[in-house]
Structures are given as C-alpha cells and as structure tokens.
Enzyme design. Structure first.
Site, PDB file in Angstrom:
ATOM      1  N   SER A  28       0.716  -1.130   0.018  1.00 38.52           N
ATOM      2  CA  SER A  28       0.141   0.050   0.206  1.00 38.52           C
ATOM      3  C   SER A  28       0.769   1.286   0.111  1.00 38.52           C
ATOM      4  O   SER A  28      -0.094   2.418  -0.080  1.00 38.52           O
ATOM      5  CB  SER A  28      -1.035  -0.168   1.395  1.00 38.52           C
ATOM      6  OG  SER A  28      -0.033  -0.083   1.962  1.00 38.52           O
TER       7      SER A  28
ATOM      8  N   HIS B  62      -5.608  -3.109  -2.206  1.00 39.87           N
ATOM      9  CA  HIS B  62      -5.397  -2.399  -3.625  1.00 39.87           C
ATOM     10  C   HIS B  62      -5.360  -2.600  -4.803  1.00 39.87           C
ATOM     11  O   HIS B  62      -5.307  -2.220  -5.292  1.00 39.87           O
ATOM     12  CB  HIS B  62      -3.797  -1.821  -2.511  1.00 39.87           C
ATOM     13  CG  HIS B  62      -4.139  -0.872  -1.839  1.00 39.87           C
ATOM     14  ND1 HIS B  62      -3.965   0.565  -1.701  1.00 39.87           N
ATOM     15  CD2 HIS B  62      -3.900  -0.933  -0.667  1.00 39.87           C
ATOM     16  CE1 HIS B  62      -5.000   1.133  -1.007  1.00 39.87           C
ATOM     17  NE2 HIS B  62      -4.093   0.466   0.305  1.00 39.87           N
TER      18      HIS B  62
ATOM     19  N   LYS C 122     -12.370   0.206  -0.765  1.00 43.12           N
ATOM     20  CA  LYS C 122     -11.011   1.404  -1.739  1.00 43.12           C
ATOM     21  C   LYS C 122     -12.254   1.360  -2.886  1.00 43.12           C
ATOM     22  O   LYS C 122     -12.755   2.255  -4.093  1.00 43.12           O
ATOM     23  CB  LYS C 122     -10.148   0.409  -1.976  1.00 43.12           C
ATOM     24  CG  LYS C 122      -9.120   0.820  -0.540  1.00 43.12           C
ATOM     25  CD  LYS C 122      -7.923  -0.355  -0.519  1.00 43.12           C
ATOM     26  CE  LYS C 122      -7.076   0.525   0.713  1.00 43.12           C
ATOM     27  NZ  LYS C 122      -8.178   0.045   2.303  1.00 43.12           N
TER      28      LYS C 122
END
Length: 393
Positions: A180, A208, A239
């Site tokens: 990340s 991610h 996300k």
C-alpha cells in the site's frame, strides 16, 4: 485533564519537529476534485480507484436498501443480524472471486485479524513479508502461532523461512498482493511455487488489488492466473469497491470456521443494508464496465510518466499507487502543504507508516481523473518540487 501530560509532551515534540498533522475534513463528495476549506482541489489521496463512491448506480442501490430494510441491522450476524441480502452478496462475491465461499466482515483490518487470530495455534507458524500491512501485523500479534518474517519480496529469504519451519503442523505464508505504500506487486507466482514445494498454506491480502488487478478487478490471484492455488484471499470493499468492509474468500470450511471462531465477526454488528446493497452493485459494475479499469491504468501511465519526466523518485511502483519519495519527513509534509496551496490534495506519509528516511507524498490516480486534471496536478508538482529543491529548478 490531569494524567495525560506525557501524551501532551510527545504531541508538543511532534509539533516542534514539524510532524504533527491534523485531520483534513472534506466538504464535498469523494470525486476527482474535492472541496477543502471552501476551495476546490484535485484529489490525489483517495482510494476511490474507480470513482464508484458517488456513482448514481451505487447511491440508488443504497437508498433502495434503506427503504426496504432500514438504516441498520440491529444485531451481530450470529444472533439476528444476518439478512438475506448479506448471504446473497457473499454468494455473488464468491462467484466473482472464483472461490468456494466468502465471508464479509466490518473492514479489511478486521478480516485480517479474524483469519490470523482464529485458524492458527501454537503448533503452527505464520511467515510474513516484512512490509505487510499493519492489519496483518496486528493479526499476527493476536495468534498463538510462532512467526517468521522474510525480507520484502525476497524469495531466498522466504525459502529460508520455509526450510526453518519444517517441524510445525501448518505453515501459513502471508503477503500483501499490492503493497500500500510503495505500490509494488508481490511476486505471487514464485510465492505459490515455494509454498507448494514446502506444503504451506498461502494467504494474500488484496486490499489494493481488488477492483484494480485481474480480469474485471478480481485481484492478484486472477492477475497471475493462480485461481485455485491460493488458500485464502482477503480483500476490502472500501477502496476500489467504493463502500465499506472486508472479506475472506476461501473454502466453505474456512467460512464456517470463522463464523464460529472469528472474534471480529462474532462481536460486531453486521453491515447496514445500504452498505451491503452498494457493495453488491459495485460487483455488478465491475462486470458491466471493465472500461473503468482500463481508464484507471491509462491515467496511471500518464501520471507516472509525467512525474518521471520531472525528475521525481517514484520508487518501485507498478500500480496506481505512486509514491513521490522525498526522504526527509519534514520536507515531505512541506511538499504536501505546498501542493495544497497550488490546488492539489496529496498527503505526506512519514514514520511510522513508512521507514525513517523514506518519507513521501503518496498519490493515487483514479478512473475519474481527466488528462487535464492530471496535467494540472503535474504542473503543481513541478512548481512545488522546484521551490523546495526536490527536483532541479
């Protein structure tokens, strides 16, 4: 209040050292541009990769769920808080991830804590990349298993750890899919080969990578064509998916075990209907609109190329996470502050989030950024970088 003087002293030292940071409240929705202190600025710090947080389809799904099911669920899943929509979404998510089953938890952080704290005993060992996410580190702290740390994406170090742990009942290798802070992708094919060679389990945190890598955003496992060879996938719904939550995608046995033993699952109220419905809609959008992911990667290439041309150090990033590495912690925050004055919101990141001497401004482009906005951001980086002596004037 008396008693917290030691905290006040440490905070004062942070302020004097230029490291104290205040929260930055947004006064708008989470778009390619946001409003901060009454000023519209380009957003480069959000995890909203695909621009789904404020998409009309997402909002409509959330509103309809509230009208049908209410604002909340009123209970934990194991008592009275499992609605039919929760299980329908988990079935949809399992099909999307090409796994036998999934279980949704309150966040990616709690998903990592649930799996690591519950499935391992003192007879087992967990083998973790040294730069894994804080939620993995904290999950490992909660387990009674032994633990070994291997050097970041170093396969020789991983093999040494596997060799040194032959006597344990189970070995679990844990890695981020995408790291990340640096934006690099784990060498998952090599990790899988080593794990299979030494009969170890594999767990990948795809926070991610979900919605970013793989076909229709299925993650790093799909990206490397490793479906069926990774035992546990953890991902987030907060996300690229654009809402809230985390999930564990694995076997039916793992799902059933977590329902009975996963403390974050057992002792947290279930997601409100609006969250579950919007997450479900996001999966449909990943299938319906793959062009969003294509735009994300086109924008990523454009922005990275622009930063490189200006002379900025972006480390080893392979993804839309693009760190602008400054090194000095104070200067990294100064770059962030100066960018904001020039109309770009890009947060500075320093120790302990990253190692000392590797402070950076961390940027993430999205599918919703236009080329014009990205060029405007690059112009701001050039101006701020030259003024601070980070790049040549």
């Amino acid at each position: 209040m008396k008693g917290f003087e030691y905290l006040e002293q440490e905070l004062q030292e942070m302020k004097e050292g230029g490291l104290f940071r205040s929260l930055v409240p947004l006064q708008s929705d989470q778009g390619a541009k946001v409003v901060i202190n009454g000023k519209e600025v380009i957003q480069l710090s959000s995890n909203n990769y695909l621009g789904l947080t404020n998409h009309p389809r997402m909002k409509k799904a959330a509103i309809q769920a509230v009208e049908t099911y209410g604002a909340g669920t009123g209970s934990v899943r194991t008592i009275a808080g499992t609605f039919d929509m929760h299980q329908e979404f988990e079935r949809k998510l399992a099909e999307f991830k090409h796994t036998e089953a999934t279980l949704v938890l309150q966040s990616g952080f709690t998903a990592n804590q649930a799996i690591l704290s519950s499935i391992l005993t003192k007879e087992d060992v967990v083998i973790s990349d040294e730069l894994n996410h804080a939620s993995i580190i904290d999950g490992i702290r909660l387990t009674k298993a032994d633990r070994k740390i291997y050097k970041h994406v170093n396969m020789e170090s991983l093999e040494d750890a596997l060799k040194d742990s032959r006597d344990f009942r189970k070995r679990l290798v844990v890695t981020d899919g995408v790291f990340s802070m640096d934006g690099n992708i784990a060498p998952l094919p090599q990790i899988v080969e080593l794990a299979e060679k030494y009969d170890a389990l594999i767990m990948v945190d795809d926070a991610h990578a979900s919605g970013v890598l793989g076909r229709n955003g299925r993650g790093t496992v799909d990206h490397f064509d490793l479906n069926g060879r990774v035992h546990i996938q953890v991902g987030t719904l907060s996300k690229a998916i654009g809402v809230l939550g985390g999930y564990v995608a694995s076997s039916q046995a793992v799902r059933d075990y977590l329902i009975h033993k996963g403390r974050p699952f057992l002792f947290s109220t279930s997601h409100p209907p609006a969250v579950t419905a919007a997450c479900s809609e996001a999966i449909d959008m990943l299938l319906d609109e793959p062009e969003r992911i294509e735009r994300l990667w086109d924008n990523t290439e454009f922005f990275k190329d622009g930063l490189h041309a200006l002379g900025f150090d972006t480390g080893k990033s392979d993804t839309p996470i693009t760190p602008v590495i400054v090194g000095d912690e104070v200067k990294a925050h100064q770059l962030s502050d100066k960018l904001l004055t020039y109309g770009v919101f890009a947060q500075g990141i320093a120790f302990p989030t990253v190692a000392k001497g590797l402070a950076r401004v961390r940027t993430i482009v999205t599918a919703d950024h236009t080329r014009e906005l990205l060029q405007e951001a690059l112009d701001a980086f050039e101006k701020a970088g030259k003024e601070l002596g980070i790049i040549k004037g």
